[in-house]
Design an enzyme around this catalytic site. Structure first.
Site, mmCIF file in Angstrom:
data_model
loop_
_atom_site.group_PDB
_atom_site.id
_atom_site.type_symbol
_atom_site.label_atom_id
_atom_site.label_comp_id
_atom_site.label_asym_id
_atom_site.label_seq_id
_atom_site.Cartn_x
_atom_site.Cartn_y
_atom_site.Cartn_z
ATOM 1 N N GLN B 126 -69.030 39.433 124.270
ATOM 2 C CA GLN B 126 -68.893 38.960 122.434
ATOM 3 C C GLN B 126 -67.752 40.252 122.057
ATOM 4 O O GLN B 126 -68.136 40.632 121.244
ATOM 5 C CB GLN B 126 -69.658 38.707 120.998
ATOM 6 C CG GLN B 126 -69.644 38.338 119.746
ATOM 7 C CD GLN B 126 -70.803 38.276 119.532
ATOM 8 O OE1 GLN B 126 -71.980 38.405 119.999
ATOM 9 N NE2 GLN B 126 -71.261 37.439 118.669
ATOM 10 N N GLY B 127 -66.316 39.444 121.600
ATOM 11 C CA GLY B 127 -65.335 40.941 121.133
ATOM 12 C C GLY B 127 -64.837 40.502 119.927
ATOM 13 O O GLY B 127 -64.134 40.216 118.763
ATOM 14 N N SER B 129 -66.358 43.298 117.088
ATOM 15 C CA SER B 129 -66.387 44.271 115.654
ATOM 16 C C SER B 129 -65.725 44.829 116.840
ATOM 17 O O SER B 129 -65.471 44.932 117.611
ATOM 18 C CB SER B 129 -68.209 44.720 116.140
ATOM 19 O OG SER B 129 -69.242 44.517 115.157
ATOM 20 N N SER B 161 -71.383 44.626 124.181
ATOM 21 C CA SER B 161 -72.151 44.097 125.570
ATOM 22 C C SER B 161 -72.589 43.265 126.365
ATOM 23 O O SER B 161 -70.980 42.538 126.746
ATOM 24 C CB SER B 161 -74.058 43.724 125.122
ATOM 25 O OG SER B 161 -74.639 43.808 123.447
ATOM 26 N N GLU B 242 -76.215 32.662 117.275
ATOM 27 C CA GLU B 242 -77.044 34.519 117.824
ATOM 28 C C GLU B 242 -77.904 34.299 117.144
ATOM 29 O O GLU B 242 -79.349 34.782 117.389
ATOM 30 C CB GLU B 242 -75.599 35.379 117.346
ATOM 31 C CG GLU B 242 -76.975 36.810 118.273
ATOM 32 C CD GLU B 242 -74.943 37.748 118.049
ATOM 33 O OE1 GLU B 242 -74.632 36.911 117.330
ATOM 34 O OE2 GLU B 242 -75.293 38.543 118.898
ATOM 35 N N GLU B 366 -79.002 47.604 105.484
ATOM 36 C CA GLU B 366 -78.403 47.642 103.837
ATOM 37 C C GLU B 366 -77.587 46.529 103.773
ATOM 38 O O GLU B 366 -77.433 45.541 102.954
ATOM 39 C CB GLU B 366 -77.386 48.978 103.624
ATOM 40 C CG GLU B 366 -77.983 50.096 103.878
ATOM 41 C CD GLU B 366 -78.121 50.175 105.111
ATOM 42 O OE1 GLU B 366 -77.251 49.756 106.244
ATOM 43 O OE2 GLU B 366 -78.857 51.553 104.772
#
Lengths: 343, 383
Positions: B126-127, B129, B161, B242, B366
């Site tokens: 999964q690309g 970020s 990952s 997800e 956050e």
């Protein structure tokens, strides 16, 4: 549908909430001239007395969660009704279905208002395992305003005759507290899950108090402006309130599940109730403290409402076994269960 | 409100449990293994899932799946987690790529990509970020430029990952630099030829994830998923899958962390110390709240509602339980956790350090609090 409120439970919440809204402000009224029954007191005792009462005890198949939904709604508005204390006393009598038979009609229809005497002076736990002599109980709510007392002792539960009532100065004048000396029981009935059921009534009210404090704090954070912005836009203000909301949700989920576990005779009902009561007390005190903080200088005055939530939270956290005691019991039972698995 | 499993759920759990018990019989406790050993078992486990016809559990039968709903996948993952199963090496393919392609793909894309996932011979990563785009994912800057027959892509991705095992990537890139940031993004099913993959070493020594560098990587028009400029919407679908697939695992991991902590305390003879008992009491409250909250979330989903922002509270509670339990466990060690030459002490420290990620991965603490503040407490946006 699994793990969702029934239509009936949603209706109970709405109805009791509307009733309680009409009573808004009465927690403050006790500061001048002592406790007086709020307008909703009579209707609540009369019309909602069968909530959570098992059928063998004279109920009509209402689950404990039905009752907790009603009590939570009262807690959120700080209604100083005797209903939650009465309901806790009734639940204390409902823990052993094989004994006792149906409760008297005048108890179930609210003509005879009960209160529960379960806490022991000098001990943080309730009176089921502590040697008790003399028969003294403390933190008994509405003792002078109730018509009867249900006491808990190592031998079980019983309708107790108060030999002496000593009114104490309650941190929350809308919940008068007294020490009680009761006559020794002649024929107590087994407590069974009674103390667990009563503790959940207190836990539910605590969840309501937490919610009420959060609602009040969020309202302040949405409207109070400083530095040209509403203060809720500062993360330093918003994040602690998010933590309070998280703690309150955790406590309410624990309370609902524990009630289901008790009602269905689930083997881990005990540890669930201890966790619920501990979490609910902590959530309510934390929420009330944050509510004071968000109100700034006004938060530390008697004329603003936040301290009313803190007082109610403390009183309820202390009753039916202190929160800290419940937390330790939850830990003990959890460790014991894990040891049993590991052999 | 009833917390008992329905008969249908019980029957499904029974079926899943029976298969899992057999399939896991020779699989060791993953918590005690090295990274390489765990990766080996992840591959073995992926093959067994495919052979057992579990890979497309929540996919429609028309696409070769079992035709069950997304919640069934969550229940399967929960039952697997309870038994300490390895994480399947192509989890991204089965649980993210497949469902997203089914939701947004053309017939041709479905025919091309789905069978490989079911067979287990094409692994995905999964690309999303980027080094400059963490919590603010939509600010991504990997750029796709139009060329004959497709796109030329340049940029860098991070925290990926399994990139070192994958051959296909769910890739987000900016195809219109002039458009508002959510509208200029396109979602690609990119072949990874030409990707440079470099592993990142985590603070506990593990190499779960990677950096990926894309220098003039060509991706064909056929590999655009859901239309040019529509990437944000498609990405939200993937993120929902997800969250959904892992929704019932959090409580399991929380409980297991508390179990391990108690085991250490019993071993060290401190399980009856009042400070320890109190700490376990607090952990028990939070861990059970995650479990019960998950049941309520599942109930809401089944009743037709959408899981609300309260799920952010569950993520926060889970992270706190595991972090606190793992910290206590290392602190119970003889030297306070700092002598890591023993197997047990090293594994405990590895888990403690890994758990620091729990308040960062999958939406930082956050971000979770901001969601609660804005959507539960109705406070104004603070960012």
């Amino acid at each position: 549908m699994r793990a969702t409120f029934t239509q009936e439970q949603q209706d109970i919440g709405r109805t009791v909430g509307a009733l309680a809204d009409a009573d808004r402000g009465t927690a403050r009224a006790a500061w001048s001239g002592g406790w007086r029954a709020p307008a909703g007191d009579g209707p609540l005792l009369r019309d909602f007395g069968l909530l959570g009462v098992p059928e063998p005890a004279g109920g009509i198949g209402s689950s404990l969660i039905d009752l907790l939904v009603a009590v939570e709604a009262l807690g959120g508005r700080l209604v100083p009704s005797r209903f939650p204390a009465h309901a806790a006393a009734v639940q204390l009598l409902c823990g052993d279905e094989r004994s006792g038979g149906p409760l008297p009609d005048e108890v179930l229809d609210g003509r005879r208002v009960l209160t529960a005497a379960v806490d022991v002076p000098g001990s943080s736990g309730w009176a089921d395992a502590v040697p008790v002599d003399p028969l003294v109980r403390t933190l008994v709510p509405y003792a002078a305003q109730a018509d009867g007392v249900v006491a808990l002792g190592p031998a079980g539960v019983w309708f107790a005759d108060p030999v002496r009532v000593t009114e104490r100065q309650s941190l929350d004048p809308s919940v008068p507290l007294a020490d009680l000396t009761v006559a020794a029981p002649e024929r107590p009935r087994p407590a069974g899950t009674g103390p667990l059921r009563a503790a959940l009534v207190v836990a539910a009210e605590l969840c309501g108090v937490a919610q009420g404090a959060i609602d009040l704090a969020a309202e302040q954070a949405r409207t109070r402006r400083q530095f040209g912005r509403v203060i809720g836009s500062f993360q330093g203000v918003a994040f602690p309130l998010a933590e309070a909301a998280t703690a309150r949700k955790a406590a309410w989920d624990l309370t609902l599940y524990a009630a289901w576990a008790v009602d269905t005779g689930h083997p881990d009902a005990g540890v669930q109730v201890h966790a619920a009561k501990a979490a609910a007390g902590q959530a309510a005190v934390f929420a009330a403290e944050r509510c004071i903080q968000v109100h700034g200088g006004m938060g530390i005055t008697m004329e603003a409402d936040p301290h009313l939530f803190l007082r109610r939270a403390f009183v309820l956290d202390a009753r039916c076994g202190r929160g800290s005691w419940h937390r330790r019991r939850a830990g003990e039972l959890r460790i014991r269960a894990r040891r049993a698995v590991r052999g | 409100m009833d917390f008992a499993d329905s008969d249908t759920d019980l029957a499904f759990r029974h079926e899943v449990g029976g298969w899992l018990d057999k399939a896991l019989a020779d699989v060791p406790d993953q918590e005690e293994l090295t990274q390489d050993e765990r990766e080996h078992w992840s591959r073995v486990w992926q093959d067994r899932l495919c052979a057992g016809n579990w890979a497309g559990l929540s996919w429609p039968t028309a696409h070769g799946g079992r035709g069950m709903d997304a919640l069934a996948q969550a229940v399967f993952n929960e039952e697997a987690a309870v038994r300490g199963a390895p994480y399947p090496l192509n989890g991204v393919g089965m649980m993210l790529a497949g469902p997203t392609i089914i939701a947004h793909g053309t017939d041709a894309q479905q025919a091309r990509h789905l069978p490989g996932i079911l067979r287990g011979d094409e692994y995905w990563c999964q690309g999303f970020s980027e080094p400059g785009s963490g919590s603010d994912l939509a600010s991504l800057t990997t750029a796709a430029t139009r060329v004959d027959g497709g796109w030329r892509i340049n940029g860098a991705k991070i925290w990926t990952s399994n990139a070192h095992n994958a051959s296909r990537c769910l890739l987000l890139a900016r195809t219109d630099a002039a458009a508002p940031k959510h509208e200029g993004i396109t979602y690609f099913l990119a072949p990874m030829d030409g990707f440079t993959v470099r592993s990142l070493v985590m603070i506990n020594g593990d190499t779960e994830f990677n950096e990926m560098f894309l220098d003039d990587v060509f991706v064909a028009d056929d590999d655009v998923l859901g239309g040019v400029g529509n990437g944000w919407t498609v990405a939200l679908t993937t993120l929902a899958f997800e969250r959904g697939s892992m929704a019932l695992n959090l409580w399991v991991w929380a409980r297991q962390a508390v179990d391990r902590l108690i085991d250490v305390a019993v071993e060290r003879g401190v399980a009856d110390d009042s400070a320890f008992v109190d700490a376990v009491g607090a952990l028990q409250c939070d861990a059970e709240a995650v479990r019960i909250g998950s049941m309520r979330m599942l109930g809401e989903s089944r009743a037709g509602g959408v899981p609300g922002p309260e799920t952010s509270a569950l993520k926060s509670l889970w992270a706190r339980v595991v972090q606190n339990a793992n910290r206590l466990a290392v602190q119970l060690d003889e030297a306070g956790g700092v002598l890591v030459d023993g197997d047990g002490a090293a594994a405990r420290m590895r888990r403690y350090l890994r758990a620091r990620a729990h308040t960062i991965e999958g939406g930082t603490e956050e971000v979770q609090k901001s969601i609660l503040a804005e959507r539960v407490l109705r406070l104004p946006r603070s960012r």
